[in-house]
Structure formats: structure tokens, C-alpha cells
Write a protein that holds these residues in place. Sequence first.
Motif, PDB file in Angstrom:
ATOM      1  N   TYR A 108       0.838  -1.203   0.000  1.00 27.08           N
ATOM      2  CA  TYR A 108       0.000   0.000   0.000  1.00 27.08           C
ATOM      3  C   TYR A 108       0.873   1.253   0.000  1.00 27.08           C
ATOM      4  O   TYR A 108       2.063   1.222   0.305  1.00 27.08           O
ATOM      5  N   ILE A 109       0.232   2.366  -0.361  1.00 30.02           N
ATOM      6  CA  ILE A 109       0.836   3.702  -0.320  1.00 30.02           C
ATOM      7  C   ILE A 109      -0.145   4.609   0.433  1.00 30.02           C
ATOM      8  O   ILE A 109      -1.353   4.550   0.183  1.00 30.02           O
ATOM      9  N   GLU A 110       0.390   5.446   1.303  1.00 24.04           N
ATOM     10  CA  GLU A 110      -0.457   6.438   1.973  1.00 24.04           C
ATOM     11  C   GLU A 110       0.129   7.832   1.737  1.00 24.04           C
ATOM     12  O   GLU A 110       1.329   8.049   1.950  1.00 24.04           O
ATOM     13  N   LEU A 111      -0.721   8.739   1.244  1.00 22.46           N
ATOM     14  CA  LEU A 111      -0.316  10.110   0.961  1.00 22.46           C
ATOM     15  C   LEU A 111      -1.007  11.052   1.940  1.00 22.46           C
ATOM     16  O   LEU A 111      -2.136  10.799   2.396  1.00 22.46           O
ATOM     17  N   ARG A 112      -0.335  12.181   2.257  1.00 19.64           N
ATOM     18  CA  ARG A 112      -0.910  13.205   3.133  1.00 19.64           C
ATOM     19  C   ARG A 112      -0.776  14.577   2.476  1.00 19.64           C
ATOM     20  O   ARG A 112       0.187  14.836   1.744  1.00 19.64           O
TER      21      ARG A 112
END
Length: 623
Positions: free
Chosen positions: A394-398
Motif C-alpha cells: 500500500y501507499i499512503e499520501l498526506r
Amino acid sequence: MNIKWISSLGMAIAMTSVVFAGPNDVWLNEFHYDSPGADTGEFIEIAVGSSVTLSDITVTMYNGNGGSRYADLNATALTMGQTQGGMTLWWLILAPNSLQNGAPDGIAIDIAGTVVQFLSYEGAFVAVDGPAMGMMSTDIGVWETNTSGLLHSLGLEGTGSSYSDFTWTTFPVGSAGQINYMQTIVADTGPVVHYVYQKGFAFSPPKLDVHIGDKVIWIWTSGAHTVTQGSDCASEGAFDATLDIANPKFIWDVPANIPTLVKYFCMPHCNFGMLGVINVLDGVEPDADGDGWADNVDNCVNIPNPGQEDCDGDGIGDVCDPDTVDCNNNGIPDACDTFADCNVNGIPDVCDLADGTLTDANGNGYPDECELPTVNVQLQELRIDQPGADVDEYIELRGEGNLSLNGLTYIVIGDGSAGSGVIESITDLSGLSLINGTLLLAKDAVTLGVATDAIVSFSFENSDNVTHALVMHFYGYNQQDLDTNDDGVLDIVPWTSVVDGVQIIETVGTGDFTYPLVDDMIGPTVDGFVPAHLYRYTAACGNFAMGTYDPNDVNATDTPGTENPACPNPCPSDIDGDGIVGVSDILSLIAGWGGNDPTQDLDGDGTVGVSDLLIIIAAWGPC
């Protein structure tokens, strides 16, 4: 030899004097010559192949005392017996005392005057007359005596398709007209022979069907001719032979890799129509351009294209398709190419820029007409590996609010057949937006028990050194080599700007290069592997940390969809956070005495006590 006679009616009779048979076509198979008293029941048996005309065969008996012949027998006087493996037995019971008893005596077999076998029993000798004149006989090595039984015989045993496959032995009981005891004749698997006769100014027959490995024999009858491979009366070189009284036959072994159609002619009489055609049923089709594809299946007959590329599927190869347009000259027709096309007109942007349809005033390689403002987001968390199948990548962006990600692409630069600097993964984020300041992207709707904001397809390399990056206006393609000379510096930069990223290291100083699109670099793990899980601390420190290999480990720090761990406290003994380890911290510790508050349990033994007090005293003073 398995011979196939091919001739027009009447030619077989005219050419009976031409013989190409041998011991594999006719042989002496069994006989009986001696027994007690009067030699009654004597017989002779020969094996004859289908290629030989029976009337051409003569059996001649020889007296070894002097070497003269004493009797001749034409094979038409014999009786037909059993057939096996393409050979037929012909036999005859002789009058008493017809065969001499040695020692030695012999039997010769000829076909139209050509001796194919001269055998003897009870010794060897030289024939002084008859068809075998001047020849030394071959002793068969077994014999009979006047004590041999009335039914005794000498014959061949063994298994095979030619005379040399068998051996002579004695039988207590003969089997005239029947396959011998312990004998099996199998079909000859040798080449098929085809005969073509020169008949005046014509070849007869003019057409043949053959296979690779067959033999074609041309037979001369009169005049002076050639057998020349070629068409339109021009030699093409496969064969060219004289056919005349001095060279009455020409033999051609059909080779492998021969075309399916072989034409030939007589050089002096080609204009008279003296032509022939050989159809090689298992031959190969011609290949005019030498690209490995026969002309009858090649989609570009005269231009080499071993890959047979035909991107529009119209049956015409790209290299010779008049409909092909390749404006960027990369060897791939535009109709099937993958290229940047920001204005969606079906034409590569580089071509639109070249002809002025689009402009690039700032010279960043991306058309001004399609350029979007830089998307300010941060790569917050990433998992690229785990035990077993990598189902939880997974990838999490903010970022801020519900920011649009149009123009943003997530890429991975690793290695490929071309070396370092190869695009391994491309995830276009256009059309997506942050949801209240965050966006979780994964392969499935749920990852590690958390609902995914957007399902995307990616497969991250989890070994070697790689560079993950968020870039704006990406116009490259998968497997593109950006570092063409493998020197660690990108030669091609198919994006307008880098937003964020991280260099992930498995081996320091060796392996594939990573590229400093951003300064952040992390890895390897303490046991020498590429990090499986990366995350940024929250708050001001913001740098990357490594998580666990197993997301289900009790010490795992995976937090998809929620806040990441806070920045680590650089001064844990400063319990009250005033920057000084002193009395106030001791008082805080005493207040929690005997409990398990992790901010006070400085040694992590599960209980706030003396050992924690000693840690504070050891750290006394400013942090």
C-alpha cells in the motif's frame, strides 16, 4: 533400399536392362543340397524385393572344382511363397542330385547380368565363366553332409531388412517358401527412390512428389542432355548434371531445408519444353527477405521483419504497411504506441511540439497547454514486502483537505535488462483526490483490516535498490531506461518536477543505483535486507523510519488510514518536557510509582520503580 518405380507405360519394358538393385533387393535365403542316399528333396529359395522384376533374376550354380557354372535357373520357374517386410520368398524343389555337394560349390544370383550375390558352401573359389566370372565367392560358413536329414536345410536367421542383417545356420527341418525359423524380415525404412527417364526431349514423368531424404534418379536413353535446377531456363544452382551416354544416370538426394517447389530443365532443350517439377511435400517455403518467415506466411515478403509486428492487425507488417504513421520515429506505429498525449489528439506530444500544435515556453519538456500546478502532497507510509504473497502492499499520501491529484504520478525506478535506471512501476493518480487530508492506495478494497480509499494495480520490487517518487506530468513509459549509460545520473527525465519520494537501499555502495530525486534515503535493515515497511514520523521531525517485515508482528508499526507514530523523544528522562532533567521529573516519577505508564517506565520493565529513578539521576541536567 525401398525403390519406387515411376515411368510411363512401356518405359519399364524398354529400360529393364537398367538395374539398380542389390543384396538388399534379392538374396539367397535357404537351400538344401545333401542328405543320406540319393539327394532327394533338394530345394532353393530366394527373397525378392518389390523393386525387382522376377524375369530379370537368374540363379546360376557353380562347381567349385574348376569354378565353372553347371546350371542356370530363371526365377520365373520358381513358386511364390510367403511375403514379409516387403520381401517375397520364391522357391523350387529340384530334381534329385541337382545341387552339387561340394567341396566347394556355389550359387550366384544376378539381375539382368549384374551379379548381386555369389555365395559358396564348404569353401570359397573363383568363378571362371558365367555372370560371376572372375569373382571370388563368399563362404557361408555352414554345410550339409550325407548324414544330414532328408528334411535338413541351410538358411538365414535373425531380424532385419537386408541380407547383411542375417546369419547362416543349419535347420533340422527346412521351410521352403516360408519365413525361416528364428527369422523376421522387417520393412526397409531407407529412402524412397524415384526414377525419371529422359525420353526424347521430355522428362518422364514431368512431375514428382517426393519427401526430404528421398532419392531422385534420372535415366538417360538417347542424345545429350542436362538435368539443371532452375526456372525460366536459368540455373539456380541446387543441381546441374550432364545426362548422356557417358553419364547415363544422375542421382539427387533430396536435402533438408529445400523449398517445396523445385523446378528443373534440360539446358540445350529448355526452349523445346524439356522441363520438370519436383514437389517436396515436407520442404520449406521460400523466404525472399531471409527473416525466417516463409513467403506464404510472411506479412512483409520483401522487407525483413522477424518479429512480424502488425499493430493494427490488418495482415500487413508495420515495416511495409502504407497506413503506418510513426511521427516520433521510434519504430512503433503511432496507432499502437504508448506516448504522452496531453491534448488527447492521438498524436505524440513531441510531434505536436515539433509542428507548433503545442508549445513549451518554460522548456521543461511538457506542453504548456496541459501543464497543471504542482500537487503538494507527501509520501507518508509505504509497504513493499511481507511474508508470503505481497497482498498488503500500500501507499499512503498526506496533504491539505481534498486536494486534487491531477497530473501526479507515482513511479518506481529500479533495474531491468538495460541495467539501472529503468522504470519498473507507473501509477497515474490523475482523477483521484485526498480525502480529508489523506489517501490510502492499495491492491484490494481492504488492506490490513482498513478500508482502501482507492484500488490501484501495482507490484513493487522488494529486493535490490530502488527509488520511489511522486512526480508531476510524467510522460515516460514502463521499462524505459532513464540512465542509459548506467552511471547513476539520469539521462532522461520524463516529468516536470518531483514532489516527494524516498531512496530505498538493500546494499550500500553496490547493486543498482538509486537516484537523489529527493534526499530521503533509508535501509538496509540490521539483517541486511531492503526495508519492507517505511513510514514518516508525525510532527516536525518528518524523516522516514523502518517498520517490521511482518505487518502482523506484535511490534509492527503499520498504520494505514491513521496517524503514524510520533517522533521519538530524544530525552526520555525529561518526563515533564521542560528540557531539563531535575526535581520535577523525580516528582512525576514518584507520582506514578508502582504503575506502568510508559512515559515513566524508562527501562521498559513494566513497573515504575528504583531502576527508573536511577536513570533520571544518571541523566541529571539539561537534555
